[in-house]
Motif scaffolding. Structure first.
Motif, PDB file in Angstrom:
ATOM      1  N   ALA A   5       0.847  -1.197   0.000  1.00 49.04           N
ATOM      2  CA  ALA A   5       0.000   0.000   0.000  1.00 49.04           C
ATOM      3  C   ALA A   5       0.882   1.247   0.000  1.00 49.04           C
ATOM      4  O   ALA A   5       0.609   2.205  -0.726  1.00 49.04           O
ATOM      5  N   TYR A   6       1.943   1.244   0.799  1.00 49.08           N
ATOM      6  CA  TYR A   6       2.844   2.393   0.831  1.00 49.08           C
ATOM      7  C   TYR A   6       3.535   2.592  -0.518  1.00 49.08           C
ATOM      8  O   TYR A   6       3.753   3.726  -0.939  1.00 49.08           O
ATOM      9  N   LYS A   7       3.870   1.501  -1.192  1.00 53.30           N
ATOM     10  CA  LYS A   7       4.470   1.623  -2.530  1.00 53.30           C
ATOM     11  C   LYS A   7       3.484   2.260  -3.498  1.00 53.30           C
ATOM     12  O   LYS A   7       3.863   3.111  -4.314  1.00 53.30           O
ATOM     13  N   SER A  11       4.059   5.844  -5.277  1.00 59.69           N
ATOM     14  CA  SER A  11       3.970   5.940  -6.729  1.00 59.69           C
ATOM     15  C   SER A  11       2.976   7.030  -7.138  1.00 59.69           C
ATOM     16  O   SER A  11       3.250   7.845  -8.023  1.00 59.69           O
ATOM     17  N   PHE A  12       1.816   7.055  -6.469  1.00 58.76           N
ATOM     18  CA  PHE A  12       0.831   8.086  -6.775  1.00 58.76           C
ATOM     19  C   PHE A  12       1.385   9.480  -6.464  1.00 58.76           C
ATOM     20  O   PHE A  12       1.203  10.416  -7.246  1.00 58.76           O
ATOM     21  N   LEU A  13       2.045   9.626  -5.323  1.00 57.70           N
ATOM     22  CA  LEU A  13       2.589  10.934  -4.953  1.00 57.70           C
ATOM     23  C   LEU A  13       3.643  11.399  -5.958  1.00 57.70           C
ATOM     24  O   LEU A  13       3.724  12.594  -6.274  1.00 57.70           O
ATOM     25  N   LYS A  14       4.433  10.481  -6.481  1.00 55.43           N
ATOM     26  CA  LYS A  14       5.395  10.847  -7.533  1.00 55.43           C
ATOM     27  C   LYS A  14       4.653  11.315  -8.777  1.00 55.43           C
ATOM     28  O   LYS A  14       5.059  12.284  -9.425  1.00 55.43           O
ATOM     29  N   ASN A  15       3.563  10.639  -9.105  1.00 54.75           N
ATOM     30  CA  ASN A  15       2.744  11.064 -10.245  1.00 54.75           C
ATOM     31  C   ASN A  15       2.089  12.415  -9.980  1.00 54.75           C
ATOM     32  O   ASN A  15       1.932  13.232 -10.896  1.00 54.75           O
ATOM     33  N   LEU A  16       1.713  12.667  -8.730  1.00 56.64           N
ATOM     34  CA  LEU A  16       1.122  13.950  -8.371  1.00 56.64           C
ATOM     35  C   LEU A  16       2.135  15.077  -8.580  1.00 56.64           C
ATOM     36  O   LEU A  16       1.798  16.127  -9.138  1.00 56.64           O
ATOM     37  N   ALA A  17       3.357  14.860  -8.140  1.00 53.92           N
ATOM     38  CA  ALA A  17       4.408  15.860  -8.368  1.00 53.92           C
ATOM     39  C   ALA A  17       4.613  16.074  -9.864  1.00 53.92           C
ATOM     40  O   ALA A  17       4.766  17.214 -10.317  1.00 53.92           O
ATOM     41  N   ARG A  18       4.564  15.015 -10.632  1.00 51.84           N
ATOM     42  CA  ARG A  18       4.714  15.135 -12.088  1.00 51.84           C
ATOM     43  C   ARG A  18       3.547  15.924 -12.683  1.00 51.84           C
ATOM     44  O   ARG A  18       3.751  16.777 -13.560  1.00 51.84           O
ATOM     45  N   ALA A  19       2.341  15.669 -12.217  1.00 51.37           N
ATOM     46  CA  ALA A  19       1.169  16.407 -12.701  1.00 51.37           C
ATOM     47  C   ALA A  19       1.336  17.907 -12.436  1.00 51.37           C
ATOM     48  O   ALA A  19       1.039  18.740 -13.297  1.00 51.37           O
ATOM     49  N   PHE A 100       1.110  16.543   1.062  1.00 52.07           N
ATOM     50  CA  PHE A 100       0.009  15.708   0.604  1.00 52.07           C
ATOM     51  C   PHE A 100       0.063  14.392   1.360  1.00 52.07           C
ATOM     52  O   PHE A 100       1.108  13.745   1.437  1.00 52.07           O
ATOM     53  N   ASP A 101      -1.067  14.008   1.903  1.00 54.86           N
ATOM     54  CA  ASP A 101      -1.257  12.741   2.608  1.00 54.86           C
ATOM     55  C   ASP A 101      -2.255  11.942   1.782  1.00 54.86           C
ATOM     56  O   ASP A 101      -3.359  12.406   1.516  1.00 54.86           O
ATOM     57  N   VAL A 102      -1.864  10.754   1.367  1.00 59.54           N
ATOM     58  CA  VAL A 102      -2.695   9.950   0.483  1.00 59.54           C
ATOM     59  C   VAL A 102      -2.952   8.592   1.116  1.00 59.54           C
ATOM     60  O   VAL A 102      -2.131   8.085   1.881  1.00 59.54           O
ATOM     61  N   THR A 103      -4.119   8.025   0.803  1.00 59.37           N
ATOM     62  CA  THR A 103      -4.455   6.687   1.278  1.00 59.37           C
ATOM     63  C   THR A 103      -4.912   5.843   0.095  1.00 59.37           C
ATOM     64  O   THR A 103      -5.835   6.239  -0.628  1.00 59.37           O
ATOM     65  N   ALA A 104      -4.251   4.702  -0.090  1.00 60.62           N
ATOM     66  CA  ALA A 104      -4.614   3.780  -1.171  1.00 60.62           C
ATOM     67  C   ALA A 104      -5.461   2.649  -0.606  1.00 60.62           C
ATOM     68  O   ALA A 104      -5.303   2.256   0.552  1.00 60.62           O
ATOM     69  N   ASP A 105      -6.354   2.118  -1.442  1.00 61.01           N
ATOM     70  CA  ASP A 105      -7.130   0.957  -1.011  1.00 61.01           C
ATOM     71  C   ASP A 105      -6.358  -0.321  -1.339  1.00 61.01           C
ATOM     72  O   ASP A 105      -5.247  -0.275  -1.871  1.00 61.01           O
ATOM     73  N   ILE A 106      -6.933  -1.443  -1.041  1.00 60.50           N
ATOM     74  CA  ILE A 106      -6.256  -2.731  -1.209  1.00 60.50           C
ATOM     75  C   ILE A 106      -5.889  -3.020  -2.669  1.00 60.50           C
ATOM     76  O   ILE A 106      -4.946  -3.738  -2.960  1.00 60.50           O
TER      77      ILE A 106
END
Length: 138
Positions: A5-7, A11-19, A100-106
């Motif tokens: 989940a942390y990975k 990954s999403f946060l890296k994409n967010l920075a890219r966006a 940014f604090d993000v939460t991913a689902d399963i």
């Protein structure tokens, strides 16, 4: 929370920075779950749904591109858990950094994204030299 989940979150946060640096929401929108919610510590309005956030971020990035806004980000990790947070290079109204604090689902989809003061968390970095470079870039 699992390492997987942390990975996904990192990954999403890296994409967010890219966006934010390429001014294009295509890097993040496909990863949002149907029940996604966005909130900000500095906004008292209700959380944004997936559709509302999509409209918001597309407009925000277009405005940033028009203004040639430069965004700086740095990945931080909560001490003890390793949960990733994306530090924002601009200062908050209180003078600190936001993150940014993000939460991913399963399934790896993003359920929530929140902008919060980084002081709410015990954050650390993996490389002091990289962090020092980030601070000097501001």
């Amino acid at each position: 929370m699992s390492d997987n989940a942390y990975k996904n979150e990192e990954s999403f946060l890296k994409n967010l920075a890219r966006a934010y640096t390429e001014y294009d929401a295509k890097y993040i929108l496909p990863f949002l779950s149907d029940d996604f919610g966005f909130s900000s510590f500095w906004v008292t309005a209700p959380d944004l749904t997936k559709e509302e956030y999509s409209d918001y971020i597309i407009g925000k990035l277009a405005t940033m591109k028009k203004l040639n806004t430069i965004n700086n980000f740095f990945m931080m990790f909560e001490q003890g858990t390793g949960k990733p947070f994306l530090l924002i290079g601009s200062k908050t109204p209180e003078g600190g950094f936001g993150c940014f604090d993000v939460t991913a689902d399963i399934d790896g989809k993003i359920k929530s994204l929140a902008m919060m003061p980084s002081s709410f968390y015990r954050l650390g970095y993996k490389n002091k030299a990289d962090f020092d470079k980030f601070l000097k870039s501001l």
